[in-house]
Motif scaffolding. Sequence first.
Motif, mmCIF file in Angstrom:
data_model
loop_
_atom_site.group_PDB
_atom_site.id
_atom_site.type_symbol
_atom_site.label_atom_id
_atom_site.label_comp_id
_atom_site.label_asym_id
_atom_site.label_seq_id
_atom_site.Cartn_x
_atom_site.Cartn_y
_atom_site.Cartn_z
ATOM 1 N N PRO A 28 0.850 -1.197 0.000
ATOM 2 C CA PRO A 28 0.000 0.000 0.000
ATOM 3 C C PRO A 28 0.886 1.247 0.000
ATOM 4 C CG PRO A 28 0.075 -0.961 2.197
ATOM 5 C CD PRO A 28 0.830 -1.886 1.284
ATOM 6 N N THR A 29 0.331 2.369 -0.428
ATOM 7 C CA THR A 29 1.117 3.607 -0.451
ATOM 8 C C THR A 29 1.152 4.271 0.911
ATOM 9 O OG1 THR A 29 -0.825 4.836 -1.200
ATOM 10 C CG2 THR A 29 0.705 4.050 -2.893
ATOM 11 N N ASN A 30 0.246 3.851 1.822
ATOM 12 C CA ASN A 30 0.304 4.378 3.184
ATOM 13 C C ASN A 30 -0.454 3.456 4.130
ATOM 14 O OD1 ASN A 30 -2.398 5.482 4.136
ATOM 15 N ND2 ASN A 30 -2.259 6.423 2.114
ATOM 16 N N ILE A 31 -0.094 3.544 5.382
ATOM 17 C CA ILE A 31 -0.813 2.886 6.468
ATOM 18 C C ILE A 31 -1.021 3.952 7.532
ATOM 19 C CG2 ILE A 31 -0.719 1.149 8.306
ATOM 20 C CD1 ILE A 31 0.976 -0.589 6.496
ATOM 21 N N ASN A 32 -2.271 4.154 7.907
ATOM 22 C CA ASN A 32 -2.620 5.166 8.910
ATOM 23 C C ASN A 32 -2.034 6.542 8.579
ATOM 24 O OD1 ASN A 32 -3.985 3.172 10.243
ATOM 25 N ND2 ASN A 32 -2.468 2.890 11.831
ATOM 26 N N GLY A 33 -2.027 6.870 7.287
ATOM 27 C CA GLY A 33 -1.560 8.187 6.870
ATOM 28 C C GLY A 33 -0.046 8.321 6.749
ATOM 29 N N ARG A 34 0.693 7.255 7.019
ATOM 30 C CA ARG A 34 2.162 7.290 6.877
ATOM 31 C C ARG A 34 2.551 6.660 5.548
ATOM 32 N NH1 ARG A 34 4.519 10.875 10.180
ATOM 33 N NH2 ARG A 34 3.405 10.872 12.138
ATOM 34 N N LYS A 35 3.404 7.356 4.792
ATOM 35 C CA LYS A 35 3.795 6.899 3.463
ATOM 36 C C LYS A 35 4.681 5.650 3.523
ATOM 37 C CE LYS A 35 3.880 11.558 1.609
ATOM 38 N NZ LYS A 35 4.753 12.601 1.104
ATOM 39 N N ILE A 36 4.451 4.785 2.556
ATOM 40 C CA ILE A 36 5.299 3.610 2.356
ATOM 41 C C ILE A 36 5.642 3.591 0.875
ATOM 42 C CG2 ILE A 36 5.457 1.102 2.483
ATOM 43 C CD1 ILE A 36 3.304 1.180 4.626
ATOM 44 N N SER A 37 6.911 3.423 0.560
ATOM 45 C CA SER A 37 7.309 3.422 -0.846
ATOM 46 C C SER A 37 8.463 2.450 -1.063
ATOM 47 C CB SER A 37 7.723 4.829 -1.280
ATOM 48 O OG SER A 37 8.831 5.274 -0.519
ATOM 49 N N ARG A 38 8.751 2.226 -2.330
ATOM 50 C CA ARG A 38 9.907 1.405 -2.706
ATOM 51 C C ARG A 38 10.884 2.274 -3.463
ATOM 52 N NH1 ARG A 38 8.144 -4.438 -5.010
ATOM 53 N NH2 ARG A 38 6.029 -3.694 -5.005
ATOM 54 N N GLU A 39 12.133 2.205 -3.064
ATOM 55 C CA GLU A 39 13.189 2.958 -3.736
ATOM 56 C C GLU A 39 14.412 2.074 -3.845
ATOM 57 O OE1 GLU A 39 13.932 6.646 -1.699
ATOM 58 O OE2 GLU A 39 11.797 7.100 -1.526
ATOM 59 N N SER A 40 14.849 1.831 -5.057
ATOM 60 C CA SER A 40 16.057 1.020 -5.310
ATOM 61 C C SER A 40 16.008 -0.325 -4.584
ATOM 62 C CB SER A 40 17.314 1.789 -4.903
ATOM 63 O OG SER A 40 17.378 3.021 -5.576
ATOM 64 N N GLY A 41 14.860 -0.982 -4.627
ATOM 65 C CA GLY A 41 14.732 -2.297 -4.013
ATOM 66 C C GLY A 41 14.513 -2.295 -2.514
ATOM 67 N N GLY A 63 1.558 0.978 16.322
ATOM 68 C CA GLY A 63 1.576 1.266 17.753
ATOM 69 C C GLY A 63 0.229 1.655 18.329
ATOM 70 N N VAL A 64 0.238 1.940 19.610
ATOM 71 C CA VAL A 64 -0.996 2.234 20.345
ATOM 72 C C VAL A 64 -1.687 3.515 19.860
ATOM 73 C CG1 VAL A 64 -0.338 0.948 22.407
ATOM 74 C CG2 VAL A 64 0.283 3.350 22.218
ATOM 75 N N GLU A 65 -0.952 4.412 19.256
ATOM 76 C CA GLU A 65 -1.531 5.654 18.727
ATOM 77 C C GLU A 65 -1.754 5.564 17.212
ATOM 78 O OE1 GLU A 65 -2.368 8.417 20.522
ATOM 79 O OE2 GLU A 65 -1.820 7.380 22.376
ATOM 80 N N GLY A 66 -1.586 4.357 16.632
ATOM 81 C CA GLY A 66 -1.750 4.179 15.199
ATOM 82 C C GLY A 66 -0.487 4.475 14.405
ATOM 83 N N GLU A 67 0.585 4.858 15.086
ATOM 84 C CA GLU A 67 1.851 5.142 14.414
ATOM 85 C C GLU A 67 2.445 3.839 13.880
ATOM 86 O OE1 GLU A 67 3.139 4.145 18.633
ATOM 87 O OE2 GLU A 67 1.376 4.957 17.645
#
Length: 94
Positions: A28-41, A63-67
């Motif tokens: 996914p591109t984010n979880i709980n509003g935090r970005k996740i990406s792929r760069e150079s493997g 985490g407990v606060e959704g972080e």
Amino acid sequence: MTQYIKVRKKPVEVKAIELTKEFIDTLPTNINGRKISRESGKIIVESLEGNHECNEGDFLIVGVEGEIYPIRRDIFFKTYDIITPYYKRVFGLK
């Protein structure tokens, strides 16, 4: 001289996601509003402390606060107990 005191982290339940090949393939591109990406493997996860690299086999902790934050596989198994019975069997734990 610094005086250290011994403390114990309070036991709280958090969620974990194993970064399997299947999960990475549908990353996914984010979880709980935090970005996740792929760069150079590498997988880059935006956490409260900044961007962190992680690899297949590592875990993401929600985490407990959704972080979210990544944790290396070896550290995960040293510091977390798996509670879900199915996954205890998957990982060969009692």
